[in-house]
Design an enzyme around this catalytic site. Structure first.
Site, PDB file in Angstrom:
ATOM      1  CG  ASP A  65      69.068  47.353  72.161  1.00 60.21           C
ATOM      2  OD1 ASP A  65      69.462  47.864  73.215  1.00 60.21           O
ATOM      3  OD2 ASP A  65      69.495  47.956  71.235  1.00 60.21           O
TER       4      ASP A  65
ATOM      5  CG  HIS B 177      66.206  50.032  70.795  1.00 65.05           C
ATOM      6  ND1 HIS B 177      65.038  50.784  70.742  1.00 65.05           N
ATOM      7  CD2 HIS B 177      67.099  50.465  71.723  1.00 65.05           C
ATOM      8  CE1 HIS B 177      65.350  51.636  71.750  1.00 65.05           C
ATOM      9  NE2 HIS B 177      66.496  51.416  72.161  1.00 65.05           N
TER      10      HIS B 177
END
Length: 283
Positions: free
Chosen positions: A68, A81
């Site tokens: 991410d 994330h």
């Protein structure tokens, strides 16, 4: 309401026969090959979205690592994330409010285990330098609608690494945001783009995504055989997320998904125990 027992018996017998036939049909459906994708790296074994978790994914033989990205205060793509650093580091604050210098001071591993106390939050460019060409990279843009510079920044960085030899075929980019994925595809057409989905889709949606998306990453509980058949007719690859149980992994294989996103390496798990569990939700 009274129901005749003469009605109940044939009904129950029919139900039992249906159960046996549908289960046998499922059991004899072959397990299909798939691309293994390490969720935030091999995050069962090492702290998520760190160099350690990505290296572990390579050691275990995964085909891709999923990671991410978010944009720091000073305009760098950071691999993390959450928008807030609190859950996975020893710090506080939002990525968008912190500079790279501040982010690099954080401990991103001790929350997982003391042996990872030296882990740092990596930059995307660090991952590209260390792992590009060694394993496929599936990059998720987190909340690009709230970070308008993200899409162009990611495109620019990936293009620069492609120019020095990184193969576009080893890269995939995804997001929940349809508009930003369409934008990314427009400015970076040689990199595969996909949509993350956590709600059911109809055929109209499938058709509308064909112009920019080559794959769909879908929560495993939403996947059915009819949907996958239709999606394949439209030319999409299907990835399922996030698989945490061996019997669900087998269900995904029998459905014929192209990629399975998971935290762990199920090849070390004895899946024979799960062979006779019919996952009705995937019918």
């Amino acid at each position: 309401m009274w129901v005749s027992t003469s009605f109940k018996k044939p009904f129950l017998l029919s139900l039992a026969i249906w159960f046996m036939i549908s289960s046998l049909t499922y059991f004899f459906h072959p397990l299909q090959p798939f691309q293994s994708i390490a969720h935030r790296g091999a995050s069962l074994y090492a702290p998520e979205n760190t160099i350690a978790s990505f290296q572990k994914a390579i050691d275990l033989g995964f085909d891709y690592i999923e990671l991410d990205v978010r944009v720091s205060k000073d305009g760098h793509l950071v691999v993390i994330h959450d928008a807030d650093v609190r859950r996975t580091t020893n710090g506080e604050g939002y990525i968008g409010d912190l500079t790279i210098q501040e982010i690099k001071m954080l401990d991103a591993g001790s929350w997982f285990s003391p042996e990872f106390s030296n882990e740092k939050v990596p930059l995307l460019e660090e991952i590209l330098l260390q792992f590009g060409g060694k394993i496929g990279l599936l990059i998720e843009m987190k909340s690009p609608e709230n970070q308008p510079e993200m899409t162009e920044l990611l495109s620019s960085i990936l293009k620069s690494y492609i120019e020095i030899g990184l193969k576009p075929s080893s890269l995939k980019v995804q997001s929940f945001n349809t508009n930003e994925m369409e934008k990314f595809h427009t400015i970076t057409p040689n990199i595969s783009t996909g949509l993350l989905l956590n709600e059911p889709l109809d055929l109209f949606h499938l058709d509308s995504y064909r112009s920019f998306a080559s794959f769909l990453s879908i929560h495993h509980q939403l996947l059915t055989q009819p949907f996958i058949r239709y999606a394949k007719k439209y030319g999409f690859e299907i990835f399922s997320w996030t698989i945490k149980d061996a019997y669900v992994l087998q269900a995904m294989q029998r459905l014929g998904v192209h990629g399975i996103i998971s935290d762990e390496d199920f090849r070390s798990t004895d899946t024979a125990l799960y062979t006779f569990i019919p996952p009705f939700i995937y019918r």
